[in-house]
Design a protein around this motif. Sequence first.
Motif, PDB file in Angstrom:
ATOM      1  N   VAL A 164       3.457  -4.361  12.582  1.00 48.72           N
ATOM      2  CA  VAL A 164       2.984  -3.041  12.160  1.00 48.72           C
ATOM      3  C   VAL A 164       3.523  -2.732  10.765  1.00 48.72           C
ATOM      4  N   MET A 165       4.757  -3.119  10.505  1.00 45.25           N
ATOM      5  CA  MET A 165       5.316  -2.932   9.165  1.00 45.25           C
ATOM      6  C   MET A 165       4.532  -3.765   8.140  1.00 45.25           C
ATOM      7  N   GLY A 166       4.090  -4.950   8.544  1.00 44.62           N
ATOM      8  CA  GLY A 166       3.253  -5.764   7.665  1.00 44.62           C
ATOM      9  C   GLY A 166       1.940  -5.076   7.332  1.00 44.62           C
ATOM     10  N   LEU A 167       1.335  -4.420   8.330  1.00 40.11           N
ATOM     11  CA  LEU A 167       0.111  -3.652   8.064  1.00 40.11           C
ATOM     12  C   LEU A 167       0.395  -2.478   7.130  1.00 40.11           C
ATOM     13  N   ALA A 168       1.552  -1.850   7.297  1.00 42.12           N
ATOM     14  CA  ALA A 168       1.920  -0.744   6.407  1.00 42.12           C
ATOM     15  C   ALA A 168       2.056  -1.247   4.972  1.00 42.12           C
ATOM     16  N   ILE A 169       2.635  -2.423   4.801  1.00 47.74           N
ATOM     17  CA  ILE A 169       2.744  -3.019   3.469  1.00 47.74           C
ATOM     18  C   ILE A 169       1.349  -3.295   2.909  1.00 47.74           C
ATOM     19  N   THR A 170       0.446  -3.766   3.764  1.00 46.81           N
ATOM     20  CA  THR A 170      -0.929  -4.011   3.339  1.00 46.81           C
ATOM     21  C   THR A 170      -1.552  -2.732   2.796  1.00 46.81           C
ATOM     22  N   TRP A 171      -1.467  -1.647   3.562  1.00 50.23           N
ATOM     23  CA  TRP A 171      -2.076  -0.384   3.137  1.00 50.23           C
ATOM     24  C   TRP A 171      -1.403   0.178   1.895  1.00 50.23           C
ATOM     25  N   LEU A 172      -0.107  -0.015   1.773  1.00 51.74           N
ATOM     26  CA  LEU A 172       0.597   0.444   0.577  1.00 51.74           C
ATOM     27  C   LEU A 172       0.080  -0.308  -0.648  1.00 51.74           C
ATOM     28  N   LEU A 173      -0.062  -1.623  -0.531  1.00 50.40           N
ATOM     29  CA  LEU A 173      -0.599  -2.417  -1.637  1.00 50.40           C
ATOM     30  C   LEU A 173      -2.045  -2.053  -1.957  1.00 50.40           C
ATOM     31  N   VAL A 174      -2.857  -1.843  -0.930  1.00 52.64           N
ATOM     32  CA  VAL A 174      -4.246  -1.437  -1.162  1.00 52.64           C
ATOM     33  C   VAL A 174      -4.266  -0.106  -1.910  1.00 52.64           C
TER      34      VAL A 174
END
Length: 187
Positions: A164-174
């Motif tokens: 889930v933290m990896g997905l949060a990093i994804t959305w932050l980068l997007v």
Amino acid sequence: MPFAPGNIIFTFTSLWTFATFGGFLLSLLFIEVGEKPDIGVVEVAIGSIAIALPQGCLLKEPIFCIRWILSSLLGWSIITFIGIGAVGWIVPSTQILPLRILSGAIYGALGGLGIGLAQWLAIPQPVAWRWIFVSSASWAVALPVGSVFGMILRHLTQLFFGEVMGLAITWLLVGILTGMNAHKLRA
């Protein structure tokens, strides 16, 4: 202290990133993150509204905001319905690093292309074609990066929360990558 004109882009990018990331966090109240590749269209529709609403509020005109929300809803729903999946809310089941990177780049590019094409309907035409590329490229970069971080965090902590933290990093980068270009949408 007023912002200098050179800082307007930085300020808007920061706001866009906050809106995108905050929308993702809000969407987690409605969408169960998992390893299943087929989160339903209804869940994705709710999640896309949670993200598009704060983004749309940053855009100049109220009509543009409404069109942005509706086109985002359309894009996310279509890519989920046709089988690309809810790329921002699903975790790859593979723990093989090269496959995660490759599948993240491919699914990110395709998902970003679908979202960009749908959002293109809402954007004033002089800058619309660029948004398709920005969306696709942003997701193609962010999804594999977030996926790798998620895999590493899950391995280190032995908790699914790492994914889930990896997905949060994804959305932050997007948010950052699209935000650097989203200020042009206000023109």
